[in-house]
Write a protein that holds these residues in place. Structure first.
Motif, PDB file in Angstrom:
ATOM      1  N   ALA A 154       0.834  -1.207   0.000  1.00 25.55           N
ATOM      2  CA  ALA A 154       0.000   0.000   0.000  1.00 25.55           C
ATOM      3  C   ALA A 154       0.868   1.257   0.000  1.00 25.55           C
ATOM      4  O   ALA A 154       0.553   2.243  -0.674  1.00 25.55           O
ATOM      5  N   ILE A 155       1.961   1.220   0.749  1.00 22.43           N
ATOM      6  CA  ILE A 155       2.882   2.365   0.792  1.00 22.43           C
ATOM      7  C   ILE A 155       3.517   2.582  -0.575  1.00 22.43           C
ATOM      8  O   ILE A 155       3.575   3.709  -1.083  1.00 22.43           O
ATOM      9  N   ASN A 156       3.980   1.501  -1.182  1.00 17.52           N
ATOM     10  CA  ASN A 156       4.613   1.608  -2.498  1.00 17.52           C
ATOM     11  C   ASN A 156       3.640   2.132  -3.551  1.00 17.52           C
ATOM     12  O   ASN A 156       4.033   2.864  -4.464  1.00 17.52           O
ATOM     13  N   ALA A 157       2.359   1.769  -3.399  1.00 22.50           N
ATOM     14  CA  ALA A 157       1.346   2.223  -4.354  1.00 22.50           C
ATOM     15  C   ALA A 157       1.107   3.726  -4.250  1.00 22.50           C
ATOM     16  O   ALA A 157       0.608   4.351  -5.192  1.00 22.50           O
ATOM     17  N   LEU A 158       1.493   4.312  -3.114  1.00 25.30           N
ATOM     18  CA  LEU A 158       1.273   5.745  -2.894  1.00 25.30           C
ATOM     19  C   LEU A 158       2.476   6.604  -3.279  1.00 25.30           C
ATOM     20  O   LEU A 158       2.388   7.832  -3.240  1.00 25.30           O
ATOM     21  N   MET A 159       3.572   5.992  -3.638  1.00 19.07           N
ATOM     22  CA  MET A 159       4.792   6.751  -3.895  1.00 19.07           C
ATOM     23  C   MET A 159       4.636   7.768  -5.029  1.00 19.07           C
ATOM     24  O   MET A 159       5.223   8.844  -4.984  1.00 19.07           O
ATOM     25  N   ASP A 160       3.837   7.440  -6.033  1.00 14.99           N
ATOM     26  CA  ASP A 160       3.661   8.371  -7.157  1.00 14.99           C
ATOM     27  C   ASP A 160       2.657   9.476  -6.843  1.00 14.99           C
ATOM     28  O   ASP A 160       2.676  10.538  -7.472  1.00 14.99           O
ATOM     29  N   THR A 161       1.774   9.219  -5.882  1.00 13.88           N
ATOM     30  CA  THR A 161       0.758  10.222  -5.514  1.00 13.88           C
ATOM     31  C   THR A 161       0.682  10.347  -3.994  1.00 13.88           C
ATOM     32  O   THR A 161      -0.366  10.097  -3.389  1.00 13.88           O
ATOM     33  N   PRO A 162       1.773  10.729  -3.340  1.00 15.97           N
ATOM     34  CA  PRO A 162       1.801  10.766  -1.870  1.00 15.97           C
ATOM     35  C   PRO A 162       0.849  11.793  -1.268  1.00 15.97           C
ATOM     36  O   PRO A 162       0.459  11.671  -0.106  1.00 15.97           O
ATOM     37  N   ASP A 163       0.471  12.804  -2.058  1.00 14.89           N
ATOM     38  CA  ASP A 163      -0.418  13.840  -1.541  1.00 14.89           C
ATOM     39  C   ASP A 163      -1.826  13.321  -1.283  1.00 14.89           C
ATOM     40  O   ASP A 163      -2.643  14.003  -0.655  1.00 14.89           O
ATOM     41  N   GLN A 164      -2.128  12.103  -1.750  1.00 11.88           N
ATOM     42  CA  GLN A 164      -3.447  11.528  -1.489  1.00 11.88           C
ATOM     43  C   GLN A 164      -3.613  11.123  -0.028  1.00 11.88           C
ATOM     44  O   GLN A 164      -4.736  10.945   0.441  1.00 11.88           O
ATOM     45  N   LEU A 165      -2.498  10.958   0.661  1.00  6.14           N
ATOM     46  CA  LEU A 165      -2.551  10.545   2.062  1.00  6.14           C
ATOM     47  C   LEU A 165      -2.386  11.764   2.959  1.00  6.14           C
ATOM     48  O   LEU A 165      -1.446  12.537   2.809  1.00  6.14           O
ATOM     49  N   ARG A 183       8.366   0.628   8.418  1.00 10.37           N
ATOM     50  CA  ARG A 183       8.615   1.964   8.963  1.00 10.37           C
ATOM     51  C   ARG A 183       9.560   2.749   8.045  1.00 10.37           C
ATOM     52  O   ARG A 183       9.373   3.951   7.825  1.00 10.37           O
ATOM     53  N   LYS A 184      10.554   2.058   7.498  1.00  9.29           N
ATOM     54  CA  LYS A 184      11.484   2.704   6.570  1.00  9.29           C
ATOM     55  C   LYS A 184      10.745   3.184   5.317  1.00  9.29           C
ATOM     56  O   LYS A 184      10.992   4.288   4.817  1.00  9.29           O
ATOM     57  N   ALA A 185       9.818   2.359   4.831  1.00  6.93           N
ATOM     58  CA  ALA A 185       9.037   2.732   3.650  1.00  6.93           C
ATOM     59  C   ALA A 185       8.136   3.927   3.948  1.00  6.93           C
ATOM     60  O   ALA A 185       7.959   4.812   3.107  1.00  6.93           O
ATOM     61  N   LEU A 186       7.570   3.965   5.150  1.00  6.48           N
ATOM     62  CA  LEU A 186       6.733   5.098   5.547  1.00  6.48           C
ATOM     63  C   LEU A 186       7.551   6.388   5.608  1.00  6.48           C
ATOM     64  O   LEU A 186       7.083   7.455   5.196  1.00  6.48           O
ATOM     65  N   SER A 187       8.768   6.286   6.114  1.00  4.74           N
ATOM     66  CA  SER A 187       9.646   7.460   6.176  1.00  4.74           C
ATOM     67  C   SER A 187       9.977   7.947   4.770  1.00  4.74           C
ATOM     68  O   SER A 187      10.027   9.162   4.514  1.00  4.74           O
ATOM     69  N   ALA A 188      10.188   6.997   3.855  1.00  2.00           N
ATOM     70  CA  ALA A 188      10.469   7.363   2.463  1.00  2.00           C
ATOM     71  C   ALA A 188       9.253   8.037   1.836  1.00  2.00           C
ATOM     72  O   ALA A 188       9.383   9.002   1.072  1.00  2.00           O
ATOM     73  N   LEU A 189       8.067   7.536   2.178  1.00  4.62           N
ATOM     74  CA  LEU A 189       6.835   8.139   1.664  1.00  4.62           C
ATOM     75  C   LEU A 189       6.664   9.552   2.209  1.00  4.62           C
ATOM     76  O   LEU A 189       6.260  10.466   1.481  1.00  4.62           O
ATOM     77  N   GLN A 190       6.993   9.734   3.474  1.00  8.67           N
ATOM     78  CA  GLN A 190       6.895  11.060   4.086  1.00  8.67           C
ATOM     79  C   GLN A 190       7.844  12.043   3.397  1.00  8.67           C
ATOM     80  O   GLN A 190       7.476  13.190   3.111  1.00  8.67           O
ATOM     81  N   ALA A 191       9.066  11.576   3.109  1.00  6.64           N
ATOM     82  CA  ALA A 191      10.042  12.425   2.423  1.00  6.64           C
ATOM     83  C   ALA A 191       9.571  12.751   1.005  1.00  6.64           C
ATOM     84  O   ALA A 191       9.710  13.886   0.533  1.00  6.64           O
ATOM     85  N   ARG A 192       9.012  11.757   0.355  1.00  7.92           N
ATOM     86  CA  ARG A 192       8.491  11.957  -1.003  1.00  7.92           C
ATOM     87  C   ARG A 192       7.343  12.957  -0.992  1.00  7.92           C
ATOM     88  O   ARG A 192       7.248  13.836  -1.848  1.00  7.92           O
ATOM     89  N   LYS A 193       6.486  12.842  -0.004  1.00  8.73           N
ATOM     90  CA  LYS A 193       5.340  13.750   0.132  1.00  8.73           C
ATOM     91  C   LYS A 193       5.819  15.183   0.350  1.00  8.73           C
ATOM     92  O   LYS A 193       5.286  16.126  -0.230  1.00  8.73           O
ATOM     93  N   GLN A 194       6.854  15.335   1.180  1.00 12.24           N
ATOM     94  CA  GLN A 194       7.404  16.657   1.449  1.00 12.24           C
ATOM     95  C   GLN A 194       8.024  17.252   0.192  1.00 12.24           C
ATOM     96  O   GLN A 194       7.852  18.438  -0.111  1.00 12.24           O
ATOM     97  N   ALA A 195       8.730  16.414  -0.570  1.00 14.38           N
ATOM     98  CA  ALA A 195       9.375  16.886  -1.796  1.00 14.38           C
ATOM     99  C   ALA A 195       8.343  17.355  -2.816  1.00 14.38           C
ATOM    100  O   ALA A 195       8.521  18.378  -3.485  1.00 14.38           O
ATOM    101  N   VAL A 196       7.249  16.610  -2.916  1.00 14.57           N
ATOM    102  CA  VAL A 196       6.189  16.977  -3.863  1.00 14.57           C
ATOM    103  C   VAL A 196       5.525  18.284  -3.449  1.00 14.57           C
ATOM    104  O   VAL A 196       5.242  19.150  -4.279  1.00 14.57           O
ATOM    105  N   SER A 197       5.287  18.448  -2.143  1.00  8.91           N
ATOM    106  CA  SER A 197       4.618  19.661  -1.658  1.00  8.91           C
ATOM    107  C   SER A 197       5.507  20.892  -1.797  1.00  8.91           C
ATOM    108  O   SER A 197       5.016  22.018  -1.887  1.00  8.91           O
ATOM    109  N   ASP A 198       6.845  20.688  -1.836  1.00  9.89           N
ATOM    110  CA  ASP A 198       7.775  21.813  -1.967  1.00  9.89           C
ATOM    111  C   ASP A 198       7.929  22.279  -3.408  1.00  9.89           C
ATOM    112  O   ASP A 198       8.479  23.349  -3.669  1.00  9.89           O
ATOM    113  N   GLN A 199       7.441  21.464  -4.340  1.00 11.11           N
ATOM    114  CA  GLN A 199       7.564  21.841  -5.747  1.00 11.11           C
ATOM    115  C   GLN A 199       6.648  23.020  -6.059  1.00 11.11           C
ATOM    116  O   GLN A 199       5.521  23.084  -5.574  1.00 11.11           O
ATOM    117  N   PRO A 200       7.130  23.980  -6.871  1.00 11.25           N
ATOM    118  CA  PRO A 200       6.300  25.158  -7.198  1.00 11.25           C
ATOM    119  C   PRO A 200       5.111  24.779  -8.063  1.00 11.25           C
ATOM    120  O   PRO A 200       5.117  23.786  -8.751  1.00 11.25           O
TER     121      PRO A 200
END
Length: 200
Positions: A154-165, A183-200
């Protein structure tokens, strides 16, 4: 001059009016039973269609918690409008528009139910707020599974659209996760979500 008195009685005695009023009020609070053809889904779909406010989101939570193989498909069908209520029978069906009619299938897709005019089918009411709730619910499917592999998938399925969570959901999951790989995958998802939200 003698005036005859009239013995006027109310058409309905006061007690009868009170009883009638009570019956009407009770009837207003009774939900019309909705049929899905699947026993465990009848109650939550009835609550979603006939209920109000938080009762409707609770119904969605109930559907998600059943962890059926088609849970994602059901919730997506509500969101997209592919699931509709056949008003004459009070049945939730899968509906595909064809001209001025809808072709209908049973909810589990196992039975063709014929067709009916568009005015006899109604989309399940979904407000903008409900759309957001549904998207988050769909995104989170599997994240609370007892099986670590399901959570990881489920975490891997969200990697392309992390803002859905939702952020609060992600923080909650990180706080409760005990399996290092998940837990490591969740941390990666959190980082991915942050990176996406920081994009202009």
């Amino acid at each position: 001059m003698y005036l005859p008195t009239c013995n006027l009685r109310p058409a309905f005695p006061a007690t009868a009016l009170l009883v009638l009023l009570s019956v009407l009020l009770c009837s207003a609070n009774v939900m019309a039973q909705v049929s899905t053809g699947i026993a465990e889904l009848d109650a939550p779909f009835t609550q979603f269609i006939e209920g109000r406010g938080s009762a409707r989101t609770e119904a969605l939570d109930t559907i998600a918690a059943l962890e059926r193989d088609d849970t994602r498909e059901l919730l997506t069908g509500i969101l997209s409008g592919d699931l509709m209520l056949h008003k004459p029978t009070g049945t939730v069906v899968r509906a595909t528009r064809q001209g001025r009619e809808y072709l209908m299938q049973s909810l589990d897709g196992s039975e063709e139910l014929g067709s009916d005019s568009t005015r006899k089918l109604a989309r399940l009411k979904v407000t903008n707020k409900m759309r957001s709730y549904l998207r988050n619910l769909i995104a989170g499917l599997g994240l609370r599974s007892a099986n670590p592999q399901h959570r990881l998938a489920a975490i891997n399925a969200l990697m392309d659209t992390p803002d859905q969570l939702a952020d609060e959901t992600l923080v909650e999951l990180l706080g409760s996760e005990t399996v290092p790989a998940v837990r490591k995958a969740l941390s990666a998802l959190q980082a991915r979500k942050q990176a996406v939200s920081d994009q202009p």
